[in-house]
Design an enzyme around this catalytic site. Structure first.
Site, PDB file in Angstrom:
ATOM      1  N   ARG A 281      41.303  42.402  51.338  1.00 53.37           N
ATOM      2  CA  ARG A 281      41.451  41.145  51.214  1.00 53.37           C
ATOM      3  C   ARG A 281      42.976  40.372  51.087  1.00 53.37           C
ATOM      4  O   ARG A 281      43.182  39.543  51.630  1.00 53.37           O
ATOM      5  CB  ARG A 281      40.367  40.549  50.287  1.00 53.37           C
ATOM      6  CG  ARG A 281      39.151  40.475  50.645  1.00 53.37           C
ATOM      7  CD  ARG A 281      38.218  40.290  49.300  1.00 53.37           C
ATOM      8  NE  ARG A 281      37.795  41.380  48.501  1.00 53.37           N
ATOM      9  CZ  ARG A 281      37.353  41.428  47.346  1.00 53.37           C
ATOM     10  NH1 ARG A 281      37.534  40.443  46.549  1.00 53.37           N
ATOM     11  NH2 ARG A 281      36.983  42.561  46.721  1.00 53.37           N
TER      12      ARG A 281
ATOM     13  N   GLU B  38      37.731  47.209  38.753  1.00 52.33           N
ATOM     14  CA  GLU B  38      36.655  46.793  38.107  1.00 52.33           C
ATOM     15  C   GLU B  38      35.342  47.591  38.290  1.00 52.33           C
ATOM     16  O   GLU B  38      34.583  47.738  37.366  1.00 52.33           O
ATOM     17  CB  GLU B  38      36.579  45.248  38.040  1.00 52.33           C
ATOM     18  CG  GLU B  38      35.582  44.712  37.192  1.00 52.33           C
ATOM     19  CD  GLU B  38      35.364  42.983  37.489  1.00 52.33           C
ATOM     20  OE1 GLU B  38      35.922  42.651  38.439  1.00 52.33           O
ATOM     21  OE2 GLU B  38      34.804  42.416  36.675  1.00 52.33           O
TER      22      GLU B  38
END
Ligand SMILES: O=P(O)(O)OC[C@H]1O[C@H](OP(=O)(O)OP(=O)(O)O)[C@H](O)[C@@H]1O
Ligand SMILES: Nc1ncnc2[nH]cnc12
Length: 179
Positions: free
Chosen positions: A67, A104
């Site tokens: 991204r 994460e």
């Protein structure tokens, strides 16, 4: 923050899509694809991500796969800088430097071409999300290994509850929104 910045932040927040339990149970995934599909909002976001670094003699913008490529390449053009892809392991064809890291929802690795950044070049790192900071910290280490001067980080969003900015040095971290 100006009134225009405030409305951009509100529009970005309104256009993100929260996906529960993706890619792991307990994670709320912030999907940026609805924002990317709007050319006016996308353009305003790129301008806002480049703005803090205008006039700072940035010659390289490093975008993190995947991204970070979408946002990093137009930010590079906005700053009249070159674009450098930080890629997942095994994708870059030339000689590389490598770092492994955790994020994460898992762990991964990143590589830069050894000749992607020249000694003393002023660079920034661009990505969509700052969560734990593992990805950005690994990219910063790669930049330093090559002798680049890391001027800062530009994110679309910071997930403030995960404290990633502390890990990177909060004064170097810029973002369009904090959640
Ligand atoms: O701050 P962190 O905890 O390290 O997490 C942030 C990173 O996680 C996502 O990338 P991901 O590895 O999911 O790759 P993608 O862009 O290919 O989806 C995001 O685009 C950041 O690069
Ligand atoms: N919650 C999240 N949503 C989207 N991208 C992420 N990268 C790391 N954490 C993320």
């Amino acid at each position: 923050m100006t009134a225009a910045d405030l409305s951009l932040a509100d529009e970005v927040k309104a256009r993100l899509r929260d996906v529960q339990d993706f890619p792991r149970p307990g994670i709320v995934f912030k999907d940026i694809t609805p924002l990317l599909a709007d050319p006016v909002l996308f353009g305003r976001v790129i301008n806002a991500m480049a703005a803090p670094f205008r006039g700072q003699h940035i010659t390289k913008v490093i975008g993190v796969e995947a991204r970070g490529f979408i946002l990093g390449a137009p930010v590079a053009l906005a700053l009249n800088a070159g674009f450098v892809p930080a890629r997942k392991p095994g994708k870059l064809p030339h000689r590389t430097v490598v770092e492994r890291y955790s994020l994460e929802y898992g762990s991964d690795g990143l590589e830069l071409h050894q000749d992607a950044i020249l000694k003393g070049e002023r660079a920034i790192i661009v990505d969509d999300v700052l969560a734990t900071g593992g990805t950005a910290e690994a990219t910063a280490k790669l930049t330093s290994q090559l002798g680049g001067e890391l001027v800062g980080f530009s994110f679309l969003m910071v997930l403030g509850f995960l404290d990633g900015a502390k890990r990177l040095g909060a004064d170097r971290v810029r973002s369009v929104i904090t959640l």
